[in-house]
Design a protein around this motif. Structure first.
Motif, mmCIF file in Angstrom:
data_model
loop_
_atom_site.group_PDB
_atom_site.id
_atom_site.type_symbol
_atom_site.label_atom_id
_atom_site.label_comp_id
_atom_site.label_asym_id
_atom_site.label_seq_id
_atom_site.Cartn_x
_atom_site.Cartn_y
_atom_site.Cartn_z
ATOM 1 N N ALA B 83 1.013 -1.331 -0.052
ATOM 2 C CA ALA B 83 0.042 0.010 -0.110
ATOM 3 C C ALA B 83 0.925 1.197 0.280
ATOM 4 O O ALA B 83 0.413 2.151 -0.643
ATOM 5 N N LEU B 84 1.884 1.079 0.647
ATOM 6 C CA LEU B 84 2.639 2.466 0.783
ATOM 7 C C LEU B 84 3.517 2.511 -0.509
ATOM 8 O O LEU B 84 3.593 3.756 -0.763
ATOM 9 N N ALA B 85 3.930 1.566 -0.909
ATOM 10 C CA ALA B 85 4.613 1.703 -2.280
ATOM 11 C C ALA B 85 3.490 2.054 -3.367
ATOM 12 O O ALA B 85 4.155 2.762 -4.225
ATOM 13 N N ALA B 86 2.449 1.691 -3.329
ATOM 14 C CA ALA B 86 1.407 2.240 -4.300
ATOM 15 C C ALA B 86 1.122 3.644 -4.068
ATOM 16 O O ALA B 86 0.272 3.898 -4.712
ATOM 17 N N GLY B 87 1.458 4.226 -3.032
ATOM 18 C CA GLY B 87 1.416 5.762 -2.912
ATOM 19 C C GLY B 87 0.186 5.947 -1.892
ATOM 20 O O GLY B 87 -0.636 7.069 -2.189
ATOM 21 N N VAL B 88 -0.206 4.985 -0.950
ATOM 22 C CA VAL B 88 -1.115 5.408 0.058
ATOM 23 C C VAL B 88 -0.442 5.660 1.277
ATOM 24 O O VAL B 88 0.470 4.896 1.808
ATOM 25 N N GLY B 89 -1.017 6.798 1.711
ATOM 26 C CA GLY B 89 -0.233 7.112 3.098
ATOM 27 C C GLY B 89 -1.454 7.349 4.206
ATOM 28 O O GLY B 89 -2.495 7.754 4.063
ATOM 29 N N MET B 90 -1.105 6.948 5.470
ATOM 30 C CA MET B 90 -2.325 6.825 6.574
ATOM 31 C C MET B 90 -1.567 7.855 7.533
ATOM 32 O O MET B 90 -0.573 7.562 8.194
ATOM 33 N N VAL B 91 -2.477 8.587 8.058
ATOM 34 C CA VAL B 91 -2.294 9.473 9.349
ATOM 35 C C VAL B 91 -3.318 8.727 10.372
ATOM 36 O O VAL B 91 -4.401 9.022 10.196
ATOM 37 N N HIS B 92 -2.578 7.992 11.250
ATOM 38 C CA HIS B 92 -3.382 7.335 12.420
ATOM 39 C C HIS B 92 -3.867 8.557 13.324
ATOM 40 O O HIS B 92 -3.390 9.547 13.846
ATOM 41 N N VAL B 154 3.796 16.601 11.357
ATOM 42 C CA VAL B 154 4.872 15.446 11.202
ATOM 43 C C VAL B 154 4.328 14.222 10.342
ATOM 44 O O VAL B 154 4.862 13.786 9.387
ATOM 45 N N GLU B 155 3.362 13.633 10.754
ATOM 46 C CA GLU B 155 2.608 12.493 10.216
ATOM 47 C C GLU B 155 2.296 12.531 8.832
ATOM 48 O O GLU B 155 2.538 11.781 8.101
ATOM 49 N N ILE B 156 1.791 13.926 8.563
ATOM 50 C CA ILE B 156 1.265 14.054 7.251
ATOM 51 C C ILE B 156 2.599 14.080 6.293
ATOM 52 O O ILE B 156 2.663 13.481 5.104
#
Lengths: 347, 511
Positions: B83-92, B154-156
């Motif tokens: 998911a990360l490699a595909a360009g999805v980023g998550m801010v928990h 920072v997370e973003i």
């Protein structure tokens, strides 16, 4: 590979994994026996018969389990509050010293046994009081202080046995004078070599279990161990609870030394404990800190040691195998406990 | 605008995702599409299945059924790295930062190799991202010293540094002040203008209306509605979420009674960058809800600690019914009838592995559920059952470990526990943070009911709407100072905002 929490571990998971840990331990034992050039199955068989094969063997195992129940309880009580008492060894010797001090003629029947037991508990408690106060007042790590006290205490015992407490009739051996007969714990059944210390250890386990589940102190100990911040917020006197836990833990460990002297040996020597204080940690961990579980695991651990002695004489495999078995059992059990709560996921 | 909007390329497609946990269907054939440059809000009560869905997208859970496509490519299930490699980023919602490392180190952690020494290239990239997206934060600051809003930035940044083209924000405003939320929205608008796409998980309806292009509403694991935000209103969304029209309770103005608790020129020392109290005087009256508004980290925590019994002011005094207290501990506060709903219900308000019975009697086991040191578990369990019934705590029973409860049900138990002692003073510190609409209304109505019974309630909240809706009297905190008391209806949100920003204090100090 990652770890994923398991919300509600099934019974199979909670019981199966520890069982698997035991099987794995036996596997390692067989491997070690093979390395030592012996028949693995024969070695396991000899350990089992050595521990449980005869009435004599069983009694020997129970005798050996007695101090382990006390030190295991001491550790289980303290660890439940996340008070890391690594000093059961020192507290054990404190109890042993008091058994000698009060048991060699200062007091007579019928007071000597109850008074020396109580004094032993107080001495063990006092020994843990310093570290716990340093922890609650100054934030000093009790792992370090209790661990180092073990060495201090052992040196102190050596000093006593070479000096003020040395038996003048001991032919120069560093041992204390023998206890008077009134200060000795009687045997549970006349003619069988099992002293009342074992019964007291069982009673102590039940008492600790009742304290933990039925009393406000037990509730506080568990709360402080699980979440000291929430305990404090709810109005619990967190530091006072830690001090009480320490007193209970130290007192229990001291009974191990007291019962070894008063029940088994009859005198104090510096080889009184082959590391009962440290083995108590294994006993408590294997029992998942459950006081009644401590009885079972203490007997199991004692059986391994007693059985290994017998096996060593018969098969020529060094008794060190017992220590290695303990270590692997602990490691596998810790792993099993971890794996009841999380599962490994690939990816 | 052909590159964004309804006709734009679909960047993410969730196709009939289903996931069950035992008997519970957390997700039931949930489908969702996200286009380039779009903000889609995922709305739903606690337990509606939002977090589960995002965890499946992010590979933390394996779906029982259904698939995920990112930029037209199917995503292999159960692989967060994919998911990360595909360009999805998550801010928990709960940040995953190391407090003892700097901002730059945190951003690089897990992305760049451990042995890469220089920060040069990384620093330039972070500074560029920080400029382009309006995410002001110093790269060399220790994360442990940053405010919650800064940590979120920072997370973003961390997600953007990994070249995320799709951002998933889980309850991003739950911990933010109105101003910080505005800044976050500005960042999100910049991000979408640059072609990023955002999934915004929330249950704050006005924010969803403000930022999202589309709303997908989940209830009990199913999609119950999908609407364009410009074609709907808050009422409709709330109705979709909870399955009925719901109105938040609004307190009626009333006459206040005697002063039950008073702080007189209380001061506390600063803690790092967080200011302590600066000569705060505050009177809490019977039959009144006192609202304490302010941006987080302006001394509310220090004030709440004093009221809760955790600390005494370094100078100044606290008195109860006119009697100054000398010995002041949580136990003493409870004995004096001070009930507390703590800010952090997970770490302060409850013990995760204790069951509901044990948590219910945590504050009263000595006074009510034991005799001479012996616990009366039968009475304790009946007490817990009473709370469960009276406060509608959804759970299998009092033997359930509290960690298995949702935030709302956990809060209901804590509320029931606090109210059971018939308190005279109630400290409600962020009582509805992170709760769903139904639970919010319930908790708030209970606070109003307690006030109507004559208790003095102090409500600490960063949600100005909540403060204005519930409070009879409002104080604002800024830099450890307390504003005068404003009676309800005399102040607008904008005026309170000026006090929160600290500007009005300067005027008042000069006068």
């Amino acid at each position: 590979m990652r770890l994923e929490p398991v919300a509600n571990p099934s019974a199979a998971r909670r019981l199966g994994l520890p069982a698997l840990a035991l099987v794995a331990t036996l596997g390692v034992a067989m491997g070690l026996a093979l390395l030592a050039g012996a028949n693995p199955l024969a070695v396991l068989g000899q350990i089992a018969t050595g521990a449980l094969g005869s009435k004599l063997a069983i009694l020997e195992t129970l005798n050996r389990a007695t101090p382990l129940i006390f030190t295991g309880l001491a550790v289980a009580v303290a660890f439940r509050a996340k008070l890391w008492n690594i000093g059961a060894e020192a507290q054990l010797y404190a109890g042993a010293i008091l058994a000698v001090v009060l048991g060699t003629g200062v007091l007579g029947s019928p007071w000597v046994l109850p008074v020396s037991a109580l004094a032993a508990m107080l001495a063990g408690a006092a020994l843990l009081l310093g570290p716990v106060l340093l922890k609650t007042r100054l934030g000093v790590d009790e792992v370090v202080t209790t661990l180092l006290l073990n060495f201090i205490m052992l040196l102190f015992v050596s000093y006593l046995l070479e000096g003020p407490m040395k038996d003048p009739m001991g032919m120069g051996w560093p041992k204390s004078p023998a206890l008077i007969p009134e200060a000795r714990l009687p045997r549970i059944v006349e003619g069988l070599r099992l002293h009342w210390g074992f019964a007291l250890a069982i009673i102590a386990a039940v008492v600790v279990w009742v304290i933990q589940t039925r009393t406000t102190l037990g509730f506080e100990i568990r709360a402080v161990g699980q979440n000291p911040e929430a305990a404090r917020f709810a109005g619990m006197p967190v530091n006072a609870v830690l001090v009480k836990t320490a007193l209970l833990s130290g007192g229990l460990a001291a009974l191990a030394g007291w019962s070894e002297v008063a029940g088994l040996k009859g005198h104090l020597s510096s080889d009184l404990s082959p590391g009962f204080g440290y083995t108590g940690i294994i006993v408590a961990m294997l029992a998942l800190l459950h006081p009644l579980g401590v009885i079972v695991t203490a007997i199991f651990v004692a059986g391994i040691f007693v059985g290994s002695d017998a096996m060593s004489r018969a098969a020529g495999v060094p008794t060190y195998i017992a220590d290695m078995l303990m270590a692997t059992a602990l490691l596998f059990m810790v792993l099993a406990i971890l794996l009841t709560r999380v599962r490994v996921v690939r990816g | 605008m052909s590159s964004t909007g309804p006709g734009a390329e679909v960047v993410l497609r969730l196709d009939r995702i289903s996931k069950s946990f035992g008997a519970l269907k957390a997700n039931d054939a949930v489908s969702l599409t996200l286009r380039r440059g779009e903000v889609v809000a995922l709305l739903g009560e606690n337990g509606a299945g939002k977090t589960t869905l995002m965890n499946i997208l992010f590979g933390h859970y394996l779906a029982d059924d259904g698939g995920v496509e990112v930029f037209g490519q199917p995503l292999p299930p159960g692989k967060p790295k994919a998911a990360l490699a595909a360009g999805v980023g998550m801010v928990h919602q709960h940040f995953t930062l190391a407090g003892n490392l700097t901002v730059l180190e945190n951003i690089r952690l897990g992305t760049d190799a451990l042995w890469s020494r220089g920060h040069g290239g990384a620093r330039a990239k972070v500074e560029r991202l920080s400029r382009d997206f309006g995410l002001a934060v110093h790269p060399d600051a220790k994360v442990g010293r940053l405010s919650v809003g800064e940590r979120q930035r920072v997370e973003i940044l961390k997600a953007l540094y990994r070249d995320a083209r799709i951002l998933i924000l889980d309850e991003p405003t739950a911990v933010l002040t109105p101003q910080e939320s505005e800044a976050l929205f500005a960042t999100l608008r910049k991000a979408t203008a640059l072609g990023l796409s955002v999934i915004f998980i929330s249950h704050k309806l006005h924010e969803v209306m403000a930022i999202a292009d589309r709303c997908v509403v989940l209830r009990h694991g199913r999609v119950v509605g999908e609407v364009d935000t410009h074609a709907t209103d808050k009422g409709q969304l709330a109705a979709l979420m909870v399955g009925g029209e719901l109105s938040l309770p609004r307190a009626e103005a009333r006459v206040a009674g005697e002063v039950l608790m008073q702080l007189d020129r209380a001061s506390t020392p600063d803690r790092g960058t967080v200011p302590g109290l600066r000569s705060v005087s505050l009177a809490l009256r019977a039959g009144q809800i006192t609202g304490l508004a302010g941006v987080s980290g302006n001394g509310q925590a220090a004030l709440a600690e004093i009221i809760a019994g955790l600390a005494l002011p370094a100078s100044g005094s606290i008195s109860l019914r006119g009697v100054p207290v000398a010995r002041w501990t949580p136990g003493e506060a409870l004995a004096q009838g001070v009930a507390r709903i703590p800010e952090d219900r997970h770490h302060q308000g409850s013990i995760a592995d204790f069951d509901l019975t044990e948590n219910a009697v945590l504050e009263s086991y000595r006074s009510r559920f034991s005799r001479r040191g012996w616990m009366n578990w039968r009475a304790a369990r009946e007490f817990a059952q009473g709370i469960i019934r009276a406060y509608d705590v959804r759970c299998p029973g009092p033997e359930t470990r509290i960690r298995l409860l949702s935030g709302g049900n956990m809060q209901k138990l804590i509320l029931g526990r606090a109210m059971a002692s018939d308190p005279v003073v109630i400290l409600a510190n962020q009582p509805v943070r992170g709760l769903d609409v139904g639970a919010i209304a319930y908790v708030q109505s209970q606070l109003i009911a307690a006030r109507d019974r004559g208790a003095a309630v102090i409500l600490v909240s960063e949600d100005l709407d909540e403060i204005i809706g519930l409070s009879d009297v409002i104080h604002v905190m800024s830099q450890g100072r307390l504003s005068p008391a404003f009676v309800r209806g005399t102040m607008t949100a904008a005026e309170l905002g000026l006090w929160m920003a600290g500007q009005k204090f300067e005027g008042a100090d000069a006068a």
